[in-house]
Design a protein around this motif. Structure first.
Motif, mmCIF file in Angstrom:
data_model
loop_
_atom_site.group_PDB
_atom_site.id
_atom_site.type_symbol
_atom_site.label_atom_id
_atom_site.label_comp_id
_atom_site.label_asym_id
_atom_site.label_seq_id
_atom_site.Cartn_x
_atom_site.Cartn_y
_atom_site.Cartn_z
ATOM 1 N N GLN A 44 -1.280 4.310 0.455
ATOM 2 C CA GLN A 44 -1.506 5.506 -0.345
ATOM 3 C C GLN A 44 -2.741 6.272 0.102
ATOM 4 O O GLN A 44 -3.711 5.703 0.589
ATOM 5 C CB GLN A 44 -1.637 5.140 -1.825
ATOM 6 N N ASN A 46 -5.341 9.675 -1.108
ATOM 7 C CA ASN A 46 -5.787 10.482 -2.245
ATOM 8 C C ASN A 46 -6.069 11.907 -1.787
ATOM 9 O O ASN A 46 -6.876 12.124 -0.879
ATOM 10 C CB ASN A 46 -7.040 9.874 -2.870
ATOM 11 N N HIS A 67 8.525 13.059 0.484
ATOM 12 C CA HIS A 67 8.670 11.601 0.576
ATOM 13 C C HIS A 67 10.127 11.189 0.791
ATOM 14 O O HIS A 67 10.414 10.002 0.931
ATOM 15 C CB HIS A 67 8.113 10.930 -0.682
ATOM 16 N N GLU A 86 6.784 8.450 4.249
ATOM 17 C CA GLU A 86 6.562 7.013 4.448
ATOM 18 C C GLU A 86 7.305 6.493 5.661
ATOM 19 O O GLU A 86 6.794 5.658 6.412
ATOM 20 C CB GLU A 86 6.987 6.243 3.197
ATOM 21 N N HIS A 92 1.824 7.387 1.723
ATOM 22 C CA HIS A 92 2.402 8.077 0.578
ATOM 23 C C HIS A 92 1.286 8.614 -0.301
ATOM 24 O O HIS A 92 0.205 8.025 -0.396
ATOM 25 C CB HIS A 92 3.330 7.168 -0.238
ATOM 26 N N VAL A 93 1.545 9.759 -0.896
ATOM 27 C CA VAL A 93 0.558 10.401 -1.759
ATOM 28 C C VAL A 93 0.488 9.657 -3.083
ATOM 29 O O VAL A 93 1.519 9.333 -3.691
ATOM 30 C CB VAL A 93 0.927 11.881 -2.000
ATOM 31 N N ASN A 94 -0.716 9.377 -3.532
ATOM 32 C CA ASN A 94 -0.923 8.757 -4.842
ATOM 33 C C ASN A 94 -0.873 9.858 -5.900
ATOM 34 O O ASN A 94 -1.886 10.480 -6.209
ATOM 35 C CB ASN A 94 -2.269 8.026 -4.870
ATOM 36 N N ASP A 96 -0.602 9.662 -9.009
ATOM 37 C CA ASP A 96 -1.339 9.358 -10.238
ATOM 38 C C ASP A 96 -2.828 9.615 -10.102
ATOM 39 O O ASP A 96 -3.574 9.511 -11.086
ATOM 40 C CB ASP A 96 -1.117 7.886 -10.627
ATOM 41 N N ASN A 97 -3.249 9.950 -8.894
ATOM 42 C CA ASN A 97 -4.689 10.126 -8.672
ATOM 43 C C ASN A 97 -4.991 11.421 -7.925
ATOM 44 O O ASN A 97 -5.979 11.523 -7.204
ATOM 45 C CB ASN A 97 -5.257 8.932 -7.894
#
Length: 505
Positions: A44, A46, A67, A86, A92-94, A96-97
């Motif tokens: 991941q 950020n 993705h 991926e 992969h992009v996080n 959630d953050n």
């Protein structure tokens, strides 16, 4: 020395990917083996997004689609489908953050009504740059890459010579020419802030990059129509035309994301160890009435393919009569010294490069060449190479397609025509519709084999990490010379240290 013209072919340079596997097409290598730094940059990442809420939401939606596999309306060998972020890069992009910074749409619309280009672009760029600098100084959550998602109107009216349509709502706010460069401060800070806008070039992209250099903030600027054209356009015919480029767009954005996150997507397959390539950058300053003042810089690319940019000094480097740029002996010595020391430190081997090839679009004069060679004496061998585009010579053949990329015609012992564009067997087509023009490669200082120099130049056309294409028409040492010079001169007092190439593109 003139010789009987000799025609020969340079095989397509191969690139190295994961597990040190090689192939010529970057997209083949990424799909089959993954990026070269697959074990260093993975998992991941950020990111941050700056923009108005609607544009940010469109970008997040697009990144989610990235993705998954992305095809095109007319996929073929030259436009292969994108397998997913991926699958191709192992990242992969996080979601959630994701750090989001809101830019008020009302503020954007307000400044888009400014009829004075300097005031319009300066204020628009500050909406984004000020927030990024504030975050960089005050927050601790790490962000490797910032996406700036902008309205199409910012792009349209944020370029040189752009003018907004006439309207009663337009804001005619600006300073007269004699007030713009006045050394006498205004009584009110408001007018002093207005004066600052005239220290910058009317170019949104270049202003953003220039304002963020000192804080080393890595950005990728995207237009909303790039990622959300299907949502904002109504013309179905126009949408279908754009869908042809969906996979190419996905490849480009994903490659740029990986590179700006700190990874090398690929590197040259046939590495010439301890060789350094230096591209000279010049940009005239428009505020010089004598038309001589210019900024100089250099792009250095090491044998791995990564690059760094050095800013030189400002001086009377341009000659309006010969239309050539030349720096002084001391400036040349300082520039080559920075390059040699950076090469030694970057590689971590404690040694200087064996050879330094300096690429330029003009000849080298005696003073600057003396500066290069004297400073490098006992450390590195210096070779000067002039590379120019030309339309004065074409080569035809009696086939369905034009001459192949890599065709070379040696016309002097130190000079050759090199076709960096042409028929590409892997793609079963040629890039472009016209019969391609060659570039002229000439060794003007020092000693080297022209065959090896042409082979190196052809390889350097495959190191554009700002896109995922088979090859460029220019070597990376000169491909971005103009744009880097524009970033370095976008403001009056742009300050920067030696920075990686990714900060400028």
């Amino acid at each position: 020395m003139l010789i009987e013209p000799e025609l020969f072919f340079i095989n397509e340079p191969e690139l190295s990917f994961g597990y040190n596997q090689r192939t010529a097409d970057p997209r083949d290598g990424l799909m089959l083996f993954g990026p070269h730094d697959r074990d260093k940059i993975k998992g991941q990442i950020n990111i941050g997004i700056v923009g108005c809420i609607n544009q940010r939401n469109r970008l997040k939606s697009y990144l989610r689609k990235l993705h998954q596999p992305v095809g095109s309306l007319q996929a073929d060998i030259a436009r292969p489908s994108f397998p997913g972020l991926e699958a191709a890069f192992g990242i992969h992009v996080n979601f959630d953050n994701i750090v989001e910074i809101d830019v008020k749409e009302s503020e954007v619309n307000k400044y888009l009504q400014y009829s004075d280009g300097h005031q319009r672009v300066h204020n628009l760029s500050n909406l984004f740059a000020d927030e990024l600098i504030k975050y960089h100084k005050e927050e601790e959550r790490p962000v490797s890459v910032w996406f700036l998602i902008i309205q199409d109107d910012i792009y349209k009216f944020g370029r040189p010579k752009s003018k907004i349509p006439k309207s009663p709502q337009n804001v005619r706010l600006g300073l007269k020419k004699k007030e713009r460069n006045s050394s006498q401060p205004f009584l009110f800070d408001f007018f002093n802030q207005m004066q600052e806008a005239y220290e910058y070039e009317v170019n949104f992209h270049n202003q953003i990059k220039a304002k963020l250099l000192n804080d080393k903030i890595v950005t990728q600027i995207l237009r909303e129509s790039t990622v959300g054209y299907q949502e904002i356009w109504e013309d179905e015919k126009l949408i279908d035309q754009q869908r042809v480029f969906d996979s190419a767009k996905a490849w480009n954005i994903a490659t740029t994301l990986y590179y700006k996150n700190g990874g090398l997507p690929w590197r040259l397959g046939d590495i010439r160890e301890d060789v350094c390539y230096l591209g000279l950058v010049y940009k005239k300053l428009n505020d010089d009435p004598q038309n001589r003042s210019a900024c100089c810089a250099a792009q250095m690319f090491i044998d791995s393919g990564d690059g760094m940019v050095f800013r030189g000094n400002i001086g009377d480097w341009y000659n309006p009569e010969t239309k050539e740029f030349h720096i002084t002996k001391n400036d040349a010595a300082d520039m080559i010294s920075q390059s040699l020391e950076a090469f030694k430190e970057k590689l971590g081997k404690g040694n200087y490069p064996k050879e330094v090839f300096i690429h330029a679009k003009t000849l080298f004069d005696d003073d600057e060449w003396t500066g290069f060679t004297e400073m490098a004496a006992g450390r590195s061998k210096i070779i000067g190479v002039r590379i120019q585009s030309t339309s004065q010579f074409k080569l035809y053949r009696d086939y369905s397609f034009c001459v192949p990329r890599g065709m070379t015609m040696k016309i002097e012992t130190n000079k050759a025509f090199l076709w960096t564009k042409g028929f590409i067997p892997r793609l079963q087509t040629q890039v472009g519709l016209e019969t391609p023009n060659p570039i002229v490669v000439e060794i003007t200082r020092g000693q080297a084999a022209i065959e090896q120099v042409c082979k190196d130049v052809l390889a350097l056309t495959k190191l554009n990490y700002n896109a995922c294409i088979f090859a460029d028409g220019q070597p990376v040492t000169l491909r971005f010379a103009d744009s880097i010079g524009e970033v370095l001169t976008a403001g009056k007092n742009v300050t920067t240290s030696i920075l990686p190439f990714k900060h400028y593109v």
